[in-house]
Design a protein around this motif. Structure first.
Motif, short mmCIF file in Angstrom:
data_model
loop_
_atom_site.label_atom_id
_atom_site.label_comp_id
_atom_site.label_asym_id
_atom_site.label_seq_id
_atom_site.Cartn_x
_atom_site.Cartn_y
_atom_site.Cartn_z
N ILE A 190 0.06 -11.35 -3.17
CA ILE A 190 -2.03 -10.43 -3.71
C ILE A 190 -2.11 -10.89 -2.41
CG2 ILE A 190 -3.97 -10.89 -4.82
CD1 ILE A 190 -1.83 -12.77 -7.22
N SER A 191 -2.86 -9.28 -1.82
CA SER A 191 -3.08 -8.64 -0.49
C SER A 191 -5.06 -8.47 -1.02
CB SER A 191 -2.67 -8.30 -0.29
OG SER A 191 -3.14 -7.24 0.70
N ARG A 192 -6.27 -8.43 -0.26
CA ARG A 192 -7.11 -8.24 -0.34
C ARG A 192 -7.47 -7.11 0.38
NH1 ARG A 192 -8.70 -14.33 -0.08
NH2 ARG A 192 -8.70 -13.72 1.66
N TYR A 193 -6.20 -6.48 1.35
CA TYR A 193 -6.36 -5.60 2.48
C TYR A 193 -6.22 -4.11 2.05
CZ TYR A 193 -6.89 -9.27 5.40
OH TYR A 193 -7.03 -10.07 6.00
N SER A 194 -6.49 -2.97 2.03
CA SER A 194 -7.13 -2.13 2.13
C SER A 194 -6.84 -1.05 2.50
CB SER A 194 -7.33 -1.14 1.01
OG SER A 194 -8.84 -1.13 1.33
#
Length: 132
Positions: A78-82
């Motif tokens: 799961i990544s919090r980056y965009s």
């Protein structure tokens, strides 16, 4: 059934094994249906029953092993980056300078062959010019 982390010879062997076991299993099940197999009818038919069962188990085990490898070697994190696409020519110079300083602080020239922030921004500008 693909995984970029597994070596090609292993994947070829795995696919060959899976394909062969599927072929034998389908063949054995077809023969069992054609002969109208009844449990314990004959030694040859018992062999067909066992071959069908073993082939089915091999298919399931091969699939489970591959699924386990896929989960271990290619986890979905799961990544919090965009990411947002921007036009580098429309970004203010002080923002570019701040980005360059952040790149230098994070990576800088601590590593052999690493680019400093100014060189990275320059590379992005050059890349943008070649695309337009």
């Amino acid at each position: 059934l693909s995984s970029t982390a597994l070596p090609i010879p292993y994947l070829l062997l795995e696919m060959f094994t899976l394909g062969t076991s599927i072929l034998f299993t389908v063949g054995n099940i077809y023969l069992a249906v054609v002969i109208e197999l009844k449990p314990g009818q004959d030694d040859m038919l018992t062999g067909l029953e066992l071959n069908s069962a073993v082939g089915f188990v091999v298919c399931i085990v091969t699939f489970l092993i591959h699924s386990a490898y896929d989960q271990m070697l290619n986890p979905v994190l799961i990544s919090r980056y965009s990411a947002t696409e921007i036009d580098i020519n429309e970004v203010e110079e002080e923002t570019l300078q701040r980005w360059a300083n952040m790149i230098t602080e994070a990576h800088g020239t601590k590593y052999i062959g690493a680019w400093d922030g100014q060189a990275a921004i320059s590379l992005i500008r050059t890349y943008t010019k070649t695309l337009t």
